[in-house]
Design an enzyme around this catalytic site. Structure first.
Site, PDB file in Angstrom:
ATOM      1  N   ASP A  40      -6.607 -90.204  10.082  1.00 31.38           N
ATOM      2  CA  ASP A  40      -6.074 -89.334   9.031  1.00 31.38           C
ATOM      3  C   ASP A  40      -6.277 -87.845   9.300  1.00 31.38           C
ATOM      4  O   ASP A  40      -5.749 -87.017   8.577  1.00 31.38           O
ATOM      5  CB  ASP A  40      -6.712 -89.691   7.682  1.00 31.38           C
ATOM      6  CG  ASP A  40      -6.272 -91.059   7.219  1.00 31.38           C
ATOM      7  OD1 ASP A  40      -5.128 -91.434   7.523  1.00 31.38           O
ATOM      8  OD2 ASP A  40      -7.064 -91.764   6.570  1.00 31.38           O
ATOM      9  N   HIS A  77     -15.804 -93.302  10.091  1.00 32.12           N
ATOM     10  CA  HIS A  77     -15.123 -94.592   9.969  1.00 32.12           C
ATOM     11  C   HIS A  77     -16.157 -95.700   9.897  1.00 32.12           C
ATOM     12  O   HIS A  77     -17.189 -95.616  10.563  1.00 32.12           O
ATOM     13  CB  HIS A  77     -14.196 -94.819  11.177  1.00 32.12           C
ATOM     14  CG  HIS A  77     -13.149 -95.840  10.924  1.00 32.12           C
ATOM     15  ND1 HIS A  77     -13.395 -97.181  11.072  1.00 32.12           N
ATOM     16  CD2 HIS A  77     -11.874 -95.720  10.504  1.00 32.12           C
ATOM     17  CE1 HIS A  77     -12.297 -97.852  10.772  1.00 32.12           C
ATOM     18  NE2 HIS A  77     -11.361 -96.994  10.410  1.00 32.12           N
TER      19      HIS A  77
HETATM   20  N1  CMC Z   1     -18.038 -85.977   6.186  1.00 31.65           N
HETATM   21  C1  CMC Z   1     -19.362 -85.726   6.123  1.00 31.65           C
HETATM   22  N2  CMC Z   1     -20.294 -86.658   6.271  1.00 31.65           N
HETATM   23  C2  CMC Z   1     -19.903 -87.910   6.530  1.00 31.65           C
HETATM   24  C3  CMC Z   1     -18.539 -88.246   6.609  1.00 31.65           C
HETATM   25  C4  CMC Z   1     -17.588 -87.229   6.426  1.00 31.65           C
HETATM   26  N3  CMC Z   1     -16.288 -87.475   6.503  1.00 31.65           N
HETATM   27  N4  CMC Z   1     -18.428 -89.569   6.841  1.00 31.65           N
HETATM   28  C5  CMC Z   1     -19.674 -90.051   6.890  1.00 31.65           C
HETATM   29  N5  CMC Z   1     -20.561 -89.050   6.705  1.00 31.65           N
HETATM   30  C6  CMC Z   1     -22.012 -89.152   6.728  1.00 31.65           C
HETATM   31  C7  CMC Z   1     -22.529 -89.680   5.396  1.00 31.65           C
HETATM   32  O1  CMC Z   1     -22.798 -88.631   4.496  1.00 31.65           O
HETATM   33  C8  CMC Z   1     -23.761 -90.427   5.828  1.00 31.65           C
HETATM   34  O2  CMC Z   1     -24.789 -89.480   6.056  1.00 31.65           O
HETATM   35  P1  CMC Z   1     -26.316 -89.824   5.663  1.00 31.65           P
HETATM   36  O3  CMC Z   1     -26.676 -90.999   6.539  1.00 31.65           O
HETATM   37  O4  CMC Z   1     -27.051 -88.572   5.995  1.00 31.65           O
HETATM   38  O5  CMC Z   1     -26.302 -90.178   4.206  1.00 31.65           O
HETATM   39  C9  CMC Z   1     -23.383 -91.026   7.170  1.00 31.65           C
HETATM   40  O6  CMC Z   1     -22.374 -90.147   7.680  1.00 31.65           O
HETATM   41  C10 CMC Z   1     -22.850 -92.432   7.086  1.00 31.65           C
HETATM   42  O7  CMC Z   1     -21.856 -92.474   6.087  1.00 31.65           O
HETATM   43  P2  CMC Z   1     -21.412 -93.797   5.300  1.00 31.65           P
HETATM   44  O8  CMC Z   1     -20.698 -93.392   4.062  1.00 31.65           O
HETATM   45  O9  CMC Z   1     -22.540 -94.746   5.181  1.00 31.65           O
HETATM   46  O10 CMC Z   1     -20.425 -94.445   6.318  1.00 31.65           O
HETATM   47  P3  CMC Z   1     -19.278 -95.425   5.931  1.00 31.65           P
HETATM   48  O11 CMC Z   1     -19.148 -96.343   7.052  1.00 31.65           O
HETATM   49  O12 CMC Z   1     -19.450 -96.051   4.595  1.00 31.65           O
HETATM   50  O13 CMC Z   1     -18.091 -94.375   5.799  1.00 31.65           O
HETATM   51  C11 CMC Z   1     -15.970 -93.568   5.387  1.00 31.65           C
HETATM   52  C12 CMC Z   1     -16.823 -94.564   6.169  1.00 31.65           C
HETATM   53  C13 CMC Z   1     -14.570 -93.580   5.985  1.00 31.65           C
HETATM   54  C14 CMC Z   1     -15.904 -94.008   3.916  1.00 31.65           C
HETATM   55  C15 CMC Z   1     -16.595 -92.157   5.486  1.00 31.65           C
HETATM   56  O14 CMC Z   1     -16.740 -91.773   6.821  1.00 31.65           O
HETATM   57  C16 CMC Z   1     -15.801 -91.112   4.694  1.00 31.65           C
HETATM   58  O15 CMC Z   1     -15.968 -90.988   3.508  1.00 31.65           O
HETATM   59  N6  CMC Z   1     -14.887 -90.352   5.401  1.00 31.65           N
HETATM   60  C17 CMC Z   1     -14.039 -89.405   4.739  1.00 31.65           C
HETATM   61  C18 CMC Z   1     -12.800 -90.111   4.203  1.00 31.65           C
HETATM   62  C19 CMC Z   1     -11.879 -90.544   5.291  1.00 31.65           C
HETATM   63  O16 CMC Z   1     -11.584 -89.805   6.218  1.00 31.65           O
HETATM   64  N7  CMC Z   1     -11.359 -91.766   5.163  1.00 31.65           N
HETATM   65  C20 CMC Z   1     -10.397 -92.334   6.108  1.00 31.65           C
HETATM   66  C21 CMC Z   1     -10.961 -93.497   6.813  1.00 31.65           C
HETATM   67  S1  CMC Z   1     -10.026 -93.949   8.254  1.00 31.65           S
HETATM   68  C22 CMC Z   1      -8.494 -94.423   7.665  1.00 31.65           C
HETATM   69  C23 CMC Z   1      -8.502 -95.773   7.113  1.00 31.65           C
HETATM   70  O17 CMC Z   1      -8.750 -96.742   7.848  1.00 31.65           O
HETATM   71  O18 CMC Z   1      -8.171 -95.875   5.924  1.00 31.65           O
END
Ligand code: CMC
Length: 378
Positions: free
Chosen positions: A315, A261
């Site tokens: 989710d 998140h």
């Molecule tokens: N699975 C595997 N690795 C992950 C995941 C995941 N679900 N989420 C983050 N990471 C890793 C990512 O690869 C990165 O690693 P590295 O630093 O080695 O490159 C690190 O964690 C940080 O990730 P980020 O993308 O910079 O973090 P963010 O704040 O942009 O991500 C997110 C937030 C929700 C887009 C992401 O966690 C994600 O894609 N999750 C899966 C989709 C999901 O479950 N979305 C629902 C969000 S909650 C409901 C809502 O509010 O809508």
């Protein structure tokens, strides 16, 4: 003025003051208008939470009764909207049907372009009630089933579940559905609420703002993750296969849906609540498979992502809960939108009290003063 800082993804950019919700990402806490989410889930109802968000205070007893009556009165949707829905492609994604449906509902709201606060509250109530009916109808339409008319007596949550499943709703299912509505009602400024605010800041109308929210919610990085998380759990199929699946996914640099998140860097309190209700439902329904697979995925993810601040989000467990309630997976994201209508509306109403057109800048990184070549010379 030179624009120097680039805020990719608007991370940590504050664009408005709010009293609607506070997400404490470090401690994994969530509050609506100051009330902890755990208290609201236990002691309140979705109807009361809607009042709380729209009026920024809890209702008195008679105010809640009158608000509830208003919500019930607005459950039916115009025949013209139903006729139009019946002409839409049955295999379209329900989020696309929902966008079309809300755009149509706007055409039949007599106060669409009346911008007074009281009219906006009335439109919010219509949107909350009618979107629930629309989503339930969409869930039946895509399955080729007859529509189930909204009840005039049931609670918002029980009525929604009744319209989706066509069944009598038992007490536990009604409670869990209500909890799901409350947990999805509001969450500060995710992409969808920001999209709604952006549309609202031009002094467009409330329906347009809600539509912008629905459009932004559709994607798998936001609302679409619940459907994907359940698909993953179904694909895993049994708890014994979870470990290898997660390890393979992480090795292939795939995102494990339902984890991580932007704000929560500790456990999402909504996931904790959903997990608790999933356990209760699994026991009553005599089906623990989804729970066991999900638990195993969480265990492996927690181990593998240690120190990265990646935990289950709302989710992850919600899809399994919805499945046990009899809601088809195509409807998970439309349900999220249906419950979030109130959060979007409340943010828009709050923003309009001190409106400022949202107009950020982009840093130009291309060339300047190019010689314009004729079309033959390119
Ligand atoms: N699975 C595997 N690795 C992950 C995941 C995941 N679900 N989420 C983050 N990471 C890793 C990512 O690869 C990165 O690693 P590295 O630093 O080695 O490159 C690190 O964690 C940080 O990730 P980020 O993308 O910079 O973090 P963010 O704040 O942009 O991500 C997110 C937030 C929700 C887009 C992401 O966690 C994600 O894609 N999750 C899966 C989709 C999901 O479950 N979305 C629902 C969000 S909650 C409901 C809502 O509010 O809508």
């Amino acid at each position: 003025m030179s624009v120097v800082e680039l805020h990719k993804g608007l991370d940590n950019i504050i664009v408005k003051e709010t009293v609607l919700s506070y997400v404490d990402g470090e401690r994994g806490r969530l509050y609506y208008v100051g009330y902890p989410i755990e208290e609201l889930v236990e002691k309140s109802t979705y109807e009361e939470v809607c009042f709380l968000l729209l009026h920024r205070r809890l209702p008195k007893k008679e105010e809640l009764a009158s608000f509830d009556r208003e919500l019930k009165k607005e459950r039916e949707i115009p025949k013209e909207v139903i006729d139009a829905l019946n002409l839409m492609p049955r295999n379209a994604h329900p989020m696309d049907l929902l966008k079309a449906g809300i755009a149509l509902l706007a055409l039949y709201d007599p106060e669409l372009n009346v911008h007074e606060k009281e009219a906006n509250i009335r439109k919010s109530i219509r949107l909350i009630s009618k979107t629930a009916t629309l989503t339930a109808y969409i869930s039946r339409y895509i399955r080729g089933l007859d529509y189930v008319q909204p009840s005039k007596e049931m609670s918002h949550a029980a009525n929604f579940l009744h319209m989706v499943t066509g069944e009598e709703i038992d007490e536990l299912s009604a409670k869990v559905m209500d909890v799901a509505f409350i947990l999805h009602a509001e969450h500060e400024l995710p992409a969808s609420s920001m999209a709604a605010l952006t549309a609202a800041s031009t002094l467009s109308d409330l329906y347009s703002a809600i539509l912008a929210g629905v459009a932004a919610l559709k994607g798998p990085l936001h609302g679409g993750a619940n459907e994907k998380a359940l698909e993953m759990i179904l694909e895993i199929g049994s708890p014994e296969r979870a470990e290898q699946y997660v390890i393979d996914a992480l090795r292939a640099k795939k995102r494990v849906m339902g984890f991580g998140h932007r704000v929560y860097k500790s456990y999402d309190p909504r996931a904790r609540i959903f997990r608790k209700y999933l356990e209760k439902l699994s026991e009553v329904k005599g089906n623990k498979t989804l729970l066991m697979i999900a638990d195993e995925v969480e265990k492996v993810m927690t181990r593998e992502m240690k120190g990265k601040g990646i935990f289950p989000n709302i989710d992850f467990y919600s899809g399994s809960v919805f499945t046990l309630l009899g809601i088809p997976k195509e409807i998970f994201t439309p349900f999220f939108a249906t419950a979030r209508v109130v959060g979007w509306a409340a943010h828009v109403l709050e923003y309009w009290e001190d409106n400022r057109l949202i107009r950020p800048r982009a840093r130009y990184s291309g060339p300047l003063d190019l010689q314009y070549p004729s079309v033959e010379n390119r």
